[in-house]
Design an enzyme around this catalytic site. Structure first.
Site, mmCIF file in Angstrom:
data_model
loop_
_atom_site.group_PDB
_atom_site.id
_atom_site.type_symbol
_atom_site.label_atom_id
_atom_site.label_comp_id
_atom_site.label_asym_id
_atom_site.label_seq_id
_atom_site.Cartn_x
_atom_site.Cartn_y
_atom_site.Cartn_z
ATOM 1 N N ASN A 262 12.035 57.648 34.429
ATOM 2 C CA ASN A 262 13.441 57.533 34.845
ATOM 3 C C ASN A 262 14.266 56.798 33.797
ATOM 4 O O ASN A 262 15.427 57.148 33.553
ATOM 5 C CB ASN A 262 13.547 56.837 36.202
ATOM 6 C CG ASN A 262 13.347 57.810 37.352
ATOM 7 O OD1 ASN A 262 14.153 58.695 37.561
ATOM 8 N ND2 ASN A 262 12.239 57.664 38.066
ATOM 9 N N ARG B 143 8.322 33.339 42.485
ATOM 10 C CA ARG B 143 9.266 34.446 42.377
ATOM 11 C C ARG B 143 10.613 33.948 41.868
ATOM 12 O O ARG B 143 11.286 34.618 41.084
ATOM 13 C CB ARG B 143 9.434 35.127 43.744
ATOM 14 C CG ARG B 143 10.430 36.282 43.672
ATOM 15 C CD ARG B 143 10.364 37.194 44.857
ATOM 16 N NE ARG B 143 11.057 36.634 45.996
ATOM 17 C CZ ARG B 143 11.318 37.313 47.121
ATOM 18 N NH1 ARG B 143 10.918 38.558 47.249
ATOM 19 N NH2 ARG B 143 11.943 36.735 48.117
ATOM 20 N N MET C 5 8.486 47.696 40.685
ATOM 21 C CA MET C 5 7.658 47.547 41.880
ATOM 22 C C MET C 5 7.645 46.133 42.471
ATOM 23 O O MET C 5 6.695 45.751 43.146
ATOM 24 C CB MET C 5 6.229 48.020 41.590
ATOM 25 C CG MET C 5 6.144 49.474 41.151
ATOM 26 S SD MET C 5 7.002 50.628 42.262
ATOM 27 C CE MET C 5 5.800 50.725 43.577
ATOM 28 N N LEU D 225 12.927 42.191 45.169
ATOM 29 C CA LEU D 225 13.788 41.120 44.658
ATOM 30 C C LEU D 225 14.340 40.297 45.823
ATOM 31 O O LEU D 225 14.617 40.835 46.905
ATOM 32 C CB LEU D 225 14.919 41.731 43.837
ATOM 33 C CG LEU D 225 14.429 42.407 42.535
ATOM 34 C CD1 LEU D 225 15.483 43.351 41.975
ATOM 35 C CD2 LEU D 225 14.039 41.358 41.497
ATOM 36 N N HIS E 199 14.839 55.820 44.924
ATOM 37 C CA HIS E 199 13.726 55.785 45.881
ATOM 38 C C HIS E 199 13.241 57.218 46.111
ATOM 39 O O HIS E 199 14.068 58.118 46.304
ATOM 40 C CB HIS E 199 14.171 55.155 47.204
ATOM 41 C CG HIS E 199 13.066 55.096 48.205
ATOM 42 N ND1 HIS E 199 12.027 54.198 48.108
ATOM 43 C CD2 HIS E 199 12.810 55.867 49.291
ATOM 44 C CE1 HIS E 199 11.180 54.403 49.110
ATOM 45 N NE2 HIS E 199 11.637 55.406 49.841
HETATM 46 C C1 GRF Z 1 9.484 57.058 40.717
HETATM 47 O O1 GRF Z 1 9.027 58.054 41.579
HETATM 48 C C2 GRF Z 1 10.272 56.051 41.497
HETATM 49 O O2 GRF Z 1 11.070 56.609 42.472
HETATM 50 C C3 GRF Z 1 9.133 55.288 42.104
HETATM 51 O O3 GRF Z 1 8.226 55.112 41.051
HETATM 52 C C4 GRF Z 1 8.337 56.217 40.181
HETATM 53 C C5 GRF Z 1 8.616 55.674 38.819
HETATM 54 O O4 GRF Z 1 8.431 56.606 37.824
HETATM 55 N N1 GRF Z 1 9.570 54.102 42.777
HETATM 56 P P1 GRF Z 1 8.833 56.264 36.318
HETATM 57 O O5 GRF Z 1 8.214 54.930 35.954
HETATM 58 O O6 GRF Z 1 10.316 56.249 36.223
HETATM 59 O O7 GRF Z 1 8.201 57.382 35.520
#
Ligand code: GRF
Length: 210
Positions: A15, A66, A91, A94, A110
């Site tokens: 992403n 945290r 992951m 927050l 998401h």
């Molecule tokens: C994506 O599917 C996002 O929605 C999920 O983890 C994945 C991350 O993929 N929370 P990347 O690291 O962007 O390849």
């Protein structure tokens, strides 16, 4: 001047790559000024380096709490002059404090059509439920998990014979289309945030993959 964006990732960073590519191609009125990861070895850091974007590790394991971790994260983001923060496969949950400090300037993608399937394992749960339509959501982040005003959703079919991996791949390809679009809407000021809803002429963008 283009809106400056920090991207936070934990994984492979596809992403992040989609956002970088869209900005480079002029499809997104933003500039990625930082990629930060919370764990060593995140593929996102290598991708950022290849793209010539500052890549910083803010190692959760190196911070006792945290609060300390988020403080370090916030410092790095501010040091790069970011106006907006995009969570892209980040992951960590927050704290409300961090989220409120970036109110309406913090985005997430998401892998489900929210409000369905909040949390983890969305593709397996979608298959188990038997939904025919699945997808992804780009939204502004609120303190509650996977909650907040929706900017863009992308819908994909669930096909006969799908398993979690094939469905995830279809959704991920859709994420790569939706995230740059959502960031562009916000960066151009094409939408405004009206409390818990997105308003404006271009609100409610939906992409559908048949
Ligand atoms: C994506 O599917 C996002 O929605 C999920 O983890 C994945 C991350 O993929 N929370 P990347 O690291 O962007 O390849």
């Amino acid at each position: 001047m283009a809106v400056r964006v920090a991207v936070l990732a934990s994984g492979g960073g596809s992403n992040l790559q989609a956002l970088v590519d869209a900005c480079d191609a002029g499809r997104c009125a933003a500039r990625i000024v930082l990629a930060a990861a919370d764990a060593p070895g995140a593929g996102a850091l290598a991708r950022a380096e290849r793209a010539g974007i500052p890549a910083r590790l803010v190692d959760r394991g190196a911070h006792p709490t945290r609060e300390a971790f988020e403080h370090a994260l916030d410092a790095v983001i501010h040091a790069h002059g970011a106006d907006l923060v995009c969570l892209a496969g980040f992951m960590r949950i927050l704290s409300p404090r961090f989220v409120e400090a970036w109110h309406d300037r913090l985005l997430n993608v998401h892998p489900s059509l929210l409000p369905a399937f909040k949390g983890l394992d969305t593709h397996r749960r979608a298959l188990e439920t038997g939904v025919r339509l699945h997808g992804c959501t780009v939204h502004l982040v609120r303190p509650a998990l996977d909650d907040g005003p929706i900017l863009v959703q992308g819908a994909v079919p669930v096909r006969e014979g799908d398993d979690a991996a094939t469905l995830a791949a279809r959704v991920l390809a859709m994420e790569h289309r939706c995230y740059p679009l959502a960031l562009d809407l916000l960066a151009r000021g094409a939408v405004r945030i009206d409390g818990e809803r997105v308003a404006g002429a271009e609100r409610g963008r939906l992409l559908v993959d048949r």
